[in-house]
Write an enzyme that holds these catalytic residues in place. Structure first.
Site, PDB file in Angstrom:
ATOM      1  N   TRP A 102     -13.539  30.805  26.315  1.00  0.00           N
ATOM      2  CA  TRP A 102     -13.700  31.823  27.355  1.00  0.00           C
ATOM      3  C   TRP A 102     -14.822  32.791  27.028  1.00  0.00           C
ATOM      4  O   TRP A 102     -15.578  33.184  27.928  1.00  0.00           O
ATOM      5  CB  TRP A 102     -12.377  32.549  27.594  1.00  0.00           C
ATOM      6  N   ASP A 171     -12.238  41.197  26.968  1.00  0.00           N
ATOM      7  CA  ASP A 171     -11.462  40.354  27.872  1.00  0.00           C
ATOM      8  C   ASP A 171     -10.079  40.197  27.247  1.00  0.00           C
ATOM      9  O   ASP A 171      -9.929  39.558  26.206  1.00  0.00           O
ATOM     10  CB  ASP A 171     -12.154  39.003  28.025  1.00  0.00           C
ATOM     11  N   LYS A 195      -1.892  35.312  33.405  1.00  0.00           N
ATOM     12  CA  LYS A 195      -1.432  34.781  32.124  1.00  0.00           C
ATOM     13  C   LYS A 195      -0.245  35.561  31.570  1.00  0.00           C
ATOM     14  O   LYS A 195       0.667  34.988  31.005  1.00  0.00           O
ATOM     15  CB  LYS A 195      -2.588  34.786  31.118  1.00  0.00           C
TER      16      LYS A 195
END
Length: 366
Positions: A102, A171, A195
């Site tokens: 990511w 993040d 998530k």
């Protein structure tokens, strides 16, 4: 059919208590007689709820007054573009620590809008956060970007980096609200909700006020933090139902004892799985170095370091027969992955651990 135990990495399990609330309120939002799904985003009822969700975020994370709380569409990946478009104009360059898939995607996106400095040597094997002495930070960077927890590779920062005054952007998509963090050490914190704190459709952004008003001219209004802040996250019709679910999940976290309780549970749940892996005499393998092991996403292989695909396929089939679902590793890395987010209960982890023990006993006895 056995009861389902969802270990998916996202969209992930929601607390049962939240489902009960959603069922009760689905067709009658806050006594309006209609569903939130058909309520105006300009109505006084929604405006009040919008502020309530901001307030619970501020309470749980102890967000200082000089930070804005934003609800934005586009998920975490939308913010991969929003971050550079809102910040990189300050110096034209940004530092990215790539510790997994990511953060690699975030760095690739940022290159469209300015110069990106990769703080760490490029690799395709993400198993550790290298010591800060190995980092090559640029003191002229507009910001330093990290992924606090890599959902795919299972690498999590166990510390907040010292960026020497350069704004730190994190993040936190997959470990948001699972641990206590000092928000004042970050310039920006963001993450997709699906998530750990809700469902897909909304990203939560926490941004320090002095970092507003720096957007590139090409930045669309819908991704401009300053415009979003001025409009209290209601520039256009926001993803209202996703924000609603996020608010209900955050209220549930608050009722459970807040981030301190979530952090305690996360450590216990993840430790149970890692302990079994470490004591399996090589039957199970966790690739990530112990100091960087994620408490949210636990990837592992079976049979060897590279994994025995036939054995892993059998493991997954047997798990599904017991209601243990979404344990297959990400397609980029393979293997098995157990995500132990806040809503995953201790009992569910115990069921998984028992299955792992029995599977090992069965196959080591052959």
């Amino acid at each position: 059919m056995p009861k389902v135990h969802n270990f998916g990495a996202g969209p992930a399990k929601l607390p049962e208590e939240v489902y009960d609330i959603i069922r009760q309120e689905l067709t009658d939002f806050d006594g309006t007689g209609i569903s939130l799904l058909e309520t105006s985003h300009r109505s006084s009822t929604y405006l009040k709820f919008n502020k309530e969700v901001q307030n619970v975020v501020r309470r749980l994370m102890k967000v200082p007054d000089n930070y804005k709380i934003l609800f934005m569409a586009g998920g975490g990946q939308g913010q991969f573009a929003a971050v550079p478009m809102n910040l990189i104009s300050r110096t034209g360059t940004a530092d990215y620590l790539v510790t997994g898939a990511w953060s690699a995607k975030a760095a690739k996106e940022a290159k469209k809008y300015g110069k990106v400095n990769l703080v760490l040597p490029e690799t395709n094997r993400y198993i550790v956060v290298p010591h800060e002495s190995e980092w090559k930070l640029d003191p002229n960077a507009s910001y330093v970007h990290i992924c606090f927890n890599e959902t795919i590779h299972g690498v999590e920062f166990d510390f907040v980096p010292d960026t020497k005054g350069v704004p730190l952007v994190a993040d936190m998509s997959s470990n948001f609200f699972s641990r206590v963090v000092d928000v004042s050490k970050f310039g920006v914190i963001y993450g997709g909700a699906q998530k750990n704190i809700g469902t897909s459709g909304v990203a939560l952004v926490i941004v320090r006020e002095d970092l507003l008003n720096h957007a590139l001219p090409i930045c669309p209004s819908i991704l401009d933090w300053t415009v979003t802040a001025k409009n209290d996250s209601i520039l256009n019709t926001p993803p209202m139902f996703a924000i609603y679910i996020m608010g209900k999940v955050l209220e549930w976290i608050e009722r459970q004892g807040g981030l301190e309780e979530m952090a305690k549970n996360a450590l216990i749940k993840s430790s149970k799985i890692y302990k079994l892996i470490d004591e399996s005499e090589g039957f199970y393998h966790a690739p990530v170095h112990r100091i960087c092991r994620s408490k949210m996403n636990i990837p592992f292989r079976i049979g060897s370091h590279n994994g025995d695909e036939a054995l892993e396929k059998e493991f997954l089939k047997g798990a599904e027969a017991l209601g243990l679902i979404q344990l297959k590793g990400h397609r980029d890395v393979g293997g098995i992955r157990a995500s132990t987010y806040n809503a995953v209960t201790m009992e569910e982890v115990d069921i998984l651990v028992d299955y792992m023990k029995n599977f090992q006993m069965k196959h080591q006895a052959k």
